[in-house]
Design a protein around this motif. Structure first.
Motif, PDB file in Angstrom:
ATOM      1  N   ARG A 263       0.830  -1.198   0.000  1.00 37.20           N
ATOM      2  CA  ARG A 263       0.000   0.000   0.000  1.00 37.20           C
ATOM      3  C   ARG A 263       0.869   1.254   0.000  1.00 37.20           C
ATOM      4  O   ARG A 263       0.576   2.233  -0.692  1.00 37.20           O
ATOM      5  CB  ARG A 263      -0.927   0.000   1.219  1.00 37.20           C
ATOM      6  CG  ARG A 263      -1.937   1.158   1.215  1.00 37.20           C
ATOM      7  CD  ARG A 263      -2.630   1.253   2.565  1.00 37.20           C
ATOM      8  NE  ARG A 263      -3.334   0.029   2.896  1.00 37.20           N
ATOM      9  CZ  ARG A 263      -4.572  -0.252   2.496  1.00 37.20           C
ATOM     10  NH1 ARG A 263      -5.223   0.617   1.733  1.00 37.20           N
ATOM     11  NH2 ARG A 263      -5.144  -1.376   2.851  1.00 37.20           N
ATOM     12  N   ARG A 264       1.958   1.203   0.757  1.00 38.05           N
ATOM     13  CA  ARG A 264       2.841   2.363   0.802  1.00 38.05           C
ATOM     14  C   ARG A 264       3.530   2.577  -0.551  1.00 38.05           C
ATOM     15  O   ARG A 264       3.778   3.708  -0.964  1.00 38.05           O
ATOM     16  CB  ARG A 264       3.890   2.177   1.900  1.00 38.05           C
ATOM     17  CG  ARG A 264       4.814   3.359   2.070  1.00 38.05           C
ATOM     18  CD  ARG A 264       5.609   3.262   3.344  1.00 38.05           C
ATOM     19  NE  ARG A 264       6.449   4.443   3.539  1.00 38.05           N
ATOM     20  CZ  ARG A 264       7.189   4.682   4.608  1.00 38.05           C
ATOM     21  NH1 ARG A 264       7.175   3.817   5.621  1.00 38.05           N
ATOM     22  NH2 ARG A 264       7.927   5.759   4.705  1.00 38.05           N
ATOM     23  N   PHE A 265       3.823   1.484  -1.245  1.00 38.07           N
ATOM     24  CA  PHE A 265       4.530   1.570  -2.524  1.00 38.07           C
ATOM     25  C   PHE A 265       3.601   2.019  -3.652  1.00 38.07           C
ATOM     26  O   PHE A 265       4.008   2.787  -4.532  1.00 38.07           O
ATOM     27  CB  PHE A 265       5.130   0.197  -2.851  1.00 38.07           C
ATOM     28  CG  PHE A 265       6.007   0.170  -4.071  1.00 38.07           C
ATOM     29  CD1 PHE A 265       7.310   0.640  -4.028  1.00 38.07           C
ATOM     30  CD2 PHE A 265       5.527  -0.339  -5.276  1.00 38.07           C
ATOM     31  CE1 PHE A 265       8.118   0.620  -5.148  1.00 38.07           C
ATOM     32  CE2 PHE A 265       6.332  -0.367  -6.408  1.00 38.07           C
ATOM     33  CZ  PHE A 265       7.638   0.113  -6.342  1.00 38.07           C
ATOM     34  N   THR A 266       2.343   1.551  -3.659  1.00 41.78           N
ATOM     35  CA  THR A 266       1.445   1.794  -4.785  1.00 41.78           C
ATOM     36  C   THR A 266       0.264   2.698  -4.450  1.00 41.78           C
ATOM     37  O   THR A 266      -0.416   3.178  -5.359  1.00 41.78           O
ATOM     38  CB  THR A 266       0.879   0.470  -5.331  1.00 41.78           C
ATOM     39  OG1 THR A 266       0.035  -0.127  -4.330  1.00 41.78           O
ATOM     40  CG2 THR A 266       1.997  -0.489  -5.696  1.00 41.78           C
ATOM     41  N   GLY A 267       0.016   2.890  -3.156  1.00 45.59           N
ATOM     42  CA  GLY A 267      -1.166   3.664  -2.768  1.00 45.59           C
ATOM     43  C   GLY A 267      -2.433   2.837  -2.704  1.00 45.59           C
ATOM     44  O   GLY A 267      -3.517   3.368  -2.448  1.00 45.59           O
ATOM     45  N   GLN A 268      -2.322   1.514  -2.928  1.00 44.97           N
ATOM     46  CA  GLN A 268      -3.469   0.616  -2.886  1.00 44.97           C
ATOM     47  C   GLN A 268      -3.079  -0.668  -2.175  1.00 44.97           C
ATOM     48  O   GLN A 268      -1.911  -1.052  -2.158  1.00 44.97           O
ATOM     49  CB  GLN A 268      -3.934   0.246  -4.303  1.00 44.97           C
ATOM     50  CG  GLN A 268      -4.428   1.392  -5.147  1.00 44.97           C
ATOM     51  CD  GLN A 268      -4.767   0.932  -6.549  1.00 44.97           C
ATOM     52  OE1 GLN A 268      -3.878   0.558  -7.311  1.00 44.97           O
ATOM     53  NE2 GLN A 268      -6.046   0.923  -6.900  1.00 44.97           N
ATOM     54  N   SER A 269      -4.078  -1.345  -1.628  1.00 47.60           N
ATOM     55  CA  SER A 269      -3.826  -2.682  -1.109  1.00 47.60           C
ATOM     56  C   SER A 269      -3.665  -3.646  -2.271  1.00 47.60           C
ATOM     57  O   SER A 269      -4.110  -3.352  -3.396  1.00 47.60           O
ATOM     58  CB  SER A 269      -4.988  -3.128  -0.223  1.00 47.60           C
ATOM     59  OG  SER A 269      -6.127  -3.388  -1.037  1.00 47.60           O
ATOM     60  N   PRO A 270      -3.030  -4.811  -2.068  1.00 45.60           N
ATOM     61  CA  PRO A 270      -2.919  -5.793  -3.153  1.00 45.60           C
ATOM     62  C   PRO A 270      -4.278  -6.183  -3.731  1.00 45.60           C
ATOM     63  O   PRO A 270      -4.428  -6.320  -4.952  1.00 45.60           O
ATOM     64  CB  PRO A 270      -2.227  -6.982  -2.483  1.00 45.60           C
ATOM     65  CG  PRO A 270      -1.468  -6.386  -1.348  1.00 45.60           C
ATOM     66  CD  PRO A 270      -2.303  -5.250  -0.854  1.00 45.60           C
ATOM     67  N   THR A 271      -5.274  -6.334  -2.874  1.00 39.98           N
ATOM     68  CA  THR A 271      -6.599  -6.722  -3.367  1.00 39.98           C
ATOM     69  C   THR A 271      -7.203  -5.623  -4.234  1.00 39.98           C
ATOM     70  O   THR A 271      -7.772  -5.891  -5.307  1.00 39.98           O
ATOM     71  CB  THR A 271      -7.532  -7.016  -2.180  1.00 39.98           C
ATOM     72  OG1 THR A 271      -6.962  -8.078  -1.390  1.00 39.98           O
ATOM     73  CG2 THR A 271      -8.906  -7.442  -2.668  1.00 39.98           C
ATOM     74  N   ALA A 272      -7.076  -4.385  -3.800  1.00 42.45           N
ATOM     75  CA  ALA A 272      -7.607  -3.269  -4.595  1.00 42.45           C
ATOM     76  C   ALA A 272      -6.846  -3.118  -5.909  1.00 42.45           C
ATOM     77  O   ALA A 272      -7.437  -2.824  -6.952  1.00 42.45           O
ATOM     78  CB  ALA A 272      -7.525  -1.979  -3.779  1.00 42.45           C
ATOM     79  N   TYR A 273      -5.546  -3.341  -5.857  1.00 43.79           N
ATOM     80  CA  TYR A 273      -4.737  -3.251  -7.080  1.00 43.79           C
ATOM     81  C   TYR A 273      -5.190  -4.297  -8.090  1.00 43.79           C
ATOM     82  O   TYR A 273      -5.342  -4.014  -9.270  1.00 43.79           O
ATOM     83  CB  TYR A 273      -3.264  -3.437  -6.740  1.00 43.79           C
ATOM     84  CG  TYR A 273      -2.344  -3.385  -7.945  1.00 43.79           C
ATOM     85  CD1 TYR A 273      -1.873  -2.167  -8.435  1.00 43.79           C
ATOM     86  CD2 TYR A 273      -1.963  -4.547  -8.609  1.00 43.79           C
ATOM     87  CE1 TYR A 273      -1.051  -2.107  -9.542  1.00 43.79           C
ATOM     88  CE2 TYR A 273      -1.145  -4.508  -9.722  1.00 43.79           C
ATOM     89  CZ  TYR A 273      -0.683  -3.281 -10.181  1.00 43.79           C
ATOM     90  OH  TYR A 273       0.121  -3.231 -11.294  1.00 43.79           O
ATOM     91  N   ARG A 274      -5.414  -5.517  -7.622  1.00 39.75           N
ATOM     92  CA  ARG A 274      -5.865  -6.576  -8.525  1.00 39.75           C
ATOM     93  C   ARG A 274      -7.289  -6.299  -9.019  1.00 39.75           C
ATOM     94  O   ARG A 274      -7.591  -6.543 -10.195  1.00 39.75           O
ATOM     95  CB  ARG A 274      -5.806  -7.908  -7.780  1.00 39.75           C
ATOM     96  CG  ARG A 274      -6.430  -9.062  -8.552  1.00 39.75           C
ATOM     97  CD  ARG A 274      -6.220 -10.365  -7.803  1.00 39.75           C
ATOM     98  NE  ARG A 274      -4.931 -10.978  -8.149  1.00 39.75           N
ATOM     99  CZ  ARG A 274      -4.406 -12.010  -7.492  1.00 39.75           C
ATOM    100  NH1 ARG A 274      -5.030 -12.498  -6.417  1.00 39.75           N
ATOM    101  NH2 ARG A 274      -3.253 -12.526  -7.879  1.00 39.75           N
ATOM    102  N   ARG A 275      -8.142  -5.753  -8.192  1.00 36.13           N
ATOM    103  CA  ARG A 275      -9.518  -5.518  -8.568  1.00 36.13           C
ATOM    104  C   ARG A 275      -9.644  -4.480  -9.663  1.00 36.13           C
ATOM    105  O   ARG A 275     -10.622  -4.462 -10.423  1.00 36.13           O
ATOM    106  CB  ARG A 275     -10.320  -5.082  -7.328  1.00 36.13           C
ATOM    107  CG  ARG A 275     -11.834  -5.047  -7.558  1.00 36.13           C
ATOM    108  CD  ARG A 275     -12.571  -4.565  -6.312  1.00 36.13           C
ATOM    109  NE  ARG A 275     -12.335  -5.475  -5.204  1.00 36.13           N
ATOM    110  CZ  ARG A 275     -11.903  -5.086  -4.006  1.00 36.13           C
ATOM    111  NH1 ARG A 275     -11.638  -3.814  -3.769  1.00 36.13           N
ATOM    112  NH2 ARG A 275     -11.740  -5.970  -3.037  1.00 36.13           N
TER     113      ARG A 275
END
Length: 277
Positions: A263-275
């Motif tokens: 989240r710190r690296f992308t601004g999103q959680s892994p689940t949100a990034y995949r979604r």
């Protein structure tokens, strides 16, 4: 007063795209082409020493030296005199005559210790890689594969890329740093502390950190995390693996901590990034 006797011209190869080989020659070896060739010529010294003469002087090669001659430039090279060679005068080289792809032109801007003769010094593992890829290019070029020339050109491009890592006109990279980078990329699931990485190339942690900062603009720890996160994004995009499995694959035993770092690296959680797909 009589003028000097003209030197005999060596045969000039006719190159379609690329032609390479390997030679081991004694003290009698010499090549002279007053007008050079229509192609580029890359010569990499594997053993012994050679001497190349330009329009304003000469340069002697050592093991690991790569020299580059542009089209139309004087070709005047020979086995160097043997006083500096314990085994006697000899010169072993891998070479390639080639017509470069347009995208290669930035890779061909080399320092010229003598006008008309470019040279880059490679040592250790980089030297071994340049020699191996040039030999592979030469072998592919005479092979029977349908795309033999493409294989030869690709191997030659790899050799030029390795030479470029040592080009002082661009950003010459310390060989030890290259080894650490390759180790990191191949072992992202393993513990990759600065102390371990430094020990693998016989450097102090502080020295390795300085090398990373100078060449890559980041610290070893941040580089490792960036590479892990880049691969994590690929796995989230291209697979249906659970987030916890991806975390373990990239060296995180705690999926929650992986999620926090992602989240710190992308601004999103892994689940949100995949979604987002």
């Amino acid at each position: 007063m009589h003028g000097q006797r003209p030197r005999a011209e060596s045969r000039s190869p006719v190159i379609d795209q690329v032609e390479g080989g390997r030679l081991r020659e004694g003290p009698e070896y010499a090549t002279f082409r007053s007008r050079g060739t229509t192609d580029w010529l890359l010569i990499h010294t594997v053993a012994g020493s050679g001497q190349l003469t330009g329009v304003e002087g000469s340069v002697r090669t050592a093991v690991g030296d790569a020299v580059l001659l542009r089209p139309g430039v004087l070709h005047d090279y020979r086995t160097a005199p043997g006083e500096a060679q314990p085994e006697g005068a000899h010169w072993e080289i891998v070479f390639s005559h080639f017509h470069p792809r347009h995208a290669w032109l930035p890779l061909l801007d080399w320092p010229q210790p003598v006008t008309g003769v470019g040279r880059i010094r490679t040592r250790g593992e980089v030297h071994q890689r340049v020699a191996a890829t040039l030999a592979r290019s030469a072998q592919a070029g005479v092979g029977t594969l349908r795309q033999a020339t493409a294989f030869a050109m690709n191997a030659l491009e790899e050799a030029l890329l390795w030479c470029d890592t040592q080009n002082p006109l661009t950003s010459r990279m310390d060989e030890r740093l290259l080894r650490v980078i390759e180790h990191v990329d191949a072992h992202l699931a393993e513990p990759l502390t600065v102390d371990r990485l430094a020990a693998s190339v016989h450097l102090s942690p502080s020295r390795l950190t300085r090398l990373f900062t100078e060449h890559l603009g980041t610290t070893p720890q941040r580089y490792v995390e960036r590479q892990r996160m880049t691969l994590a994004k690929q796995l989230l995009d291209l697979t249906n693996r659970p987030v916890a499995a991806i975390a373990r694959e990239l060296g995180w035993r705690d999926p929650l901590y992986f999620t926090q770092r992602f989240r710190r690296f992308t601004g999103q959680s892994p689940t949100a990034y995949r979604r987002r797909r």
